[in-house]
Scaffold this motif. Sequence first.
Motif, PDB file in Angstrom:
ATOM      1  N   ARG A  78     -47.718  41.880 -79.891  1.00 54.11           N
ATOM      2  CA  ARG A  78     -45.700  40.920 -80.753  1.00 54.11           C
ATOM      3  C   ARG A  78     -46.521  40.531 -81.474  1.00 54.11           C
ATOM      4  NH1 ARG A  78     -41.116  38.277 -77.623  1.00 54.11           N
ATOM      5  NH2 ARG A  78     -39.346  38.561 -79.771  1.00 54.11           N
ATOM      6  N   TYR A  79     -46.834  39.393 -81.978  1.00 53.89           N
ATOM      7  CA  TYR A  79     -47.696  38.716 -83.104  1.00 53.89           C
ATOM      8  C   TYR A  79     -48.293  39.129 -83.376  1.00 53.89           C
ATOM      9  CZ  TYR A  79     -44.341  36.396 -79.467  1.00 53.89           C
ATOM     10  OH  TYR A  79     -43.762  35.881 -78.241  1.00 53.89           O
ATOM     11  N   ALA A  80     -48.456  40.152 -84.185  1.00 52.88           N
ATOM     12  CA  ALA A  80     -49.278  40.286 -85.421  1.00 52.88           C
ATOM     13  C   ALA A  80     -50.155  40.642 -84.618  1.00 52.88           C
ATOM     14  CB  ALA A  80     -49.227  39.359 -86.482  1.00 52.88           C
ATOM     15  N   GLY A  81     -50.797  41.221 -83.878  1.00 52.80           N
ATOM     16  CA  GLY A  81     -52.278  41.386 -83.466  1.00 52.80           C
ATOM     17  C   GLY A  81     -52.874  40.865 -82.094  1.00 52.80           C
ATOM     18  N   TYR A  82     -51.941  39.507 -82.140  1.00 48.56           N
ATOM     19  CA  TYR A  82     -51.987  38.517 -80.658  1.00 48.56           C
ATOM     20  C   TYR A  82     -50.737  38.436 -79.404  1.00 48.56           C
ATOM     21  CZ  TYR A  82     -54.493  36.129 -84.618  1.00 48.56           C
ATOM     22  OH  TYR A  82     -55.581  35.133 -84.750  1.00 48.56           O
ATOM     23  N   PRO A  83     -52.003  39.296 -78.540  1.00 49.30           N
ATOM     24  CA  PRO A  83     -50.566  39.335 -77.136  1.00 49.30           C
ATOM     25  C   PRO A  83     -49.443  38.441 -76.883  1.00 49.30           C
ATOM     26  CG  PRO A  83     -52.788  38.857 -76.735  1.00 49.30           C
ATOM     27  CD  PRO A  83     -52.649  39.054 -77.568  1.00 49.30           C
ATOM     28  N   SER A  84     -49.954  36.837 -77.268  1.00 47.05           N
ATOM     29  CA  SER A  84     -48.830  35.536 -76.889  1.00 47.05           C
ATOM     30  C   SER A  84     -48.850  34.725 -77.741  1.00 47.05           C
ATOM     31  CB  SER A  84     -49.077  35.039 -75.300  1.00 47.05           C
ATOM     32  OG  SER A  84     -51.137  34.324 -75.727  1.00 47.05           O
ATOM     33  N   LEU A  85     -47.995  33.769 -78.132  1.00 42.80           N
ATOM     34  CA  LEU A  85     -47.918  33.088 -78.427  1.00 42.80           C
ATOM     35  C   LEU A  85     -48.853  32.176 -78.637  1.00 42.80           C
ATOM     36  CD1 LEU A  85     -44.536  31.525 -78.730  1.00 42.80           C
ATOM     37  CD2 LEU A  85     -45.555  32.547 -80.526  1.00 42.80           C
TER      38      LEU A  85
END
Length: 461
Positions: A78-85
């Motif tokens: 969700r975060y520009a290629g990253y799965p989590s914050l």
Amino acid sequence: MKAIASPPTHGSLPPILLVLLGAVGLGVGSYFLFSLGGEKAVPPPPESPDPSLASGESLAPEEPAEVAPPEPTPPTRRYAGYPSLEDVTREGPREILAAVAVLLAEEKIDESLEILQAIGLGQPQAVTLRSFLEESPFKVLPVPPRLVGETRGFHRYALALSDPLGTETKKEILVDLHRNAEGKWRIGDISLPALSPERPALVLERADRPVDERQVDIDGALQVADRFVQAVVTQDFAAAKALVLKEKIRDARIAALCIFFEESGYQLDPERPLYNTVMREAVAWFLSDVESASGAKGRFGVILHRVEEDWKVAEINLDKLIELHAQQFGTGDAYYTPLVKKPEGGDVLALFFSFDEDELHPRALRQLEIVAELLRADPDKTIRISGHTDSRGTQAYNENLSARRAKEVRQTLLNYGVPEAQVLTEAFGYTQPLRPNENADGSDNPDGRKVNRRTEIYLDF
């Protein structure tokens, strides 16, 4: 009289035979009747019993066939290629802001604010930032963030904005990040550009900002230093000049720095473009690292003074940078440096010539293009060009040669579109050397003579 039965005739059948024929007909009729009505499924005969059952043994149940497990569903990035914050915030400052830039370019404001709030952006600042992002005509571009500089433990990055309005000033969102005691990157101040006269530039300050930073106004110093360095790198003389103290820095020094970046191929080191070494109430020192495409490295210094409420560039220490450049390009019979120091003090732009020549080096042509741009921008400006020679030859010959050199520079400027009235010339022959033409023992000093074969351009308008 008793009646006598008549014997059967040839065509009649005995009764028993009639009975048999009737039975056959009934069977045939039944067959056709059931055939027309459709056959009914007849269950198959039972299978022969397994011999093992006869001995009292039971059949073991068959092993179920192995079924391959389903493919795992990939995590949602969700975060520009990253799965989590957590995955984003574990990265360095450049990577964190690169993810924010990608999300904002895709107009995913919610996700970008989640990242910034995960590293410490307060709710009031988030509300103001959302309002800016939703209302601004300037949109964040999906390009890597630019490191502006480092000072007092924080790193400042710039997120590039589109400029659909065609404004002259480059638009950026400035974001400060610093490490906390646990070594994690946390958000600092965010500087937003002006949207209109009614919506001026705005700084979203972090709540825990030290008071001494507000007093010193380190942000203002870094911002002016960055604007000045960016102006000279892009050869924007007018923008650079607007940021300096005129009584401290002559125009020739600004032009020399512009010329250096234009012709040398040097660029700011993206990892150390600016870093603060001294920060006081009214003085700030910055160093800027540069590098060439071949890997050569250099450095120059910028000193700022605070004048009332504004920071201004008061000094540019670029002597070593100019010397490095001269070593790379000053080969052959003609000396090279875009800037020379006058014996009586001050700096001037200089163009150098080979022995007994008045023809300009191709490198000098680009220097004169920059000078011409300055003159064309303001028809009221005038410059003086002085011609000089070494000591070889007679006084009359050298006066004529120095005049030809000055006129060659003037004619080149006229060819670039500068009006005649803006360019003045004078000739001094060998009377104003920068270096000795002879050594102390009276022998020839060819290196000194190379420096003396020149024209000087006085740019102070």
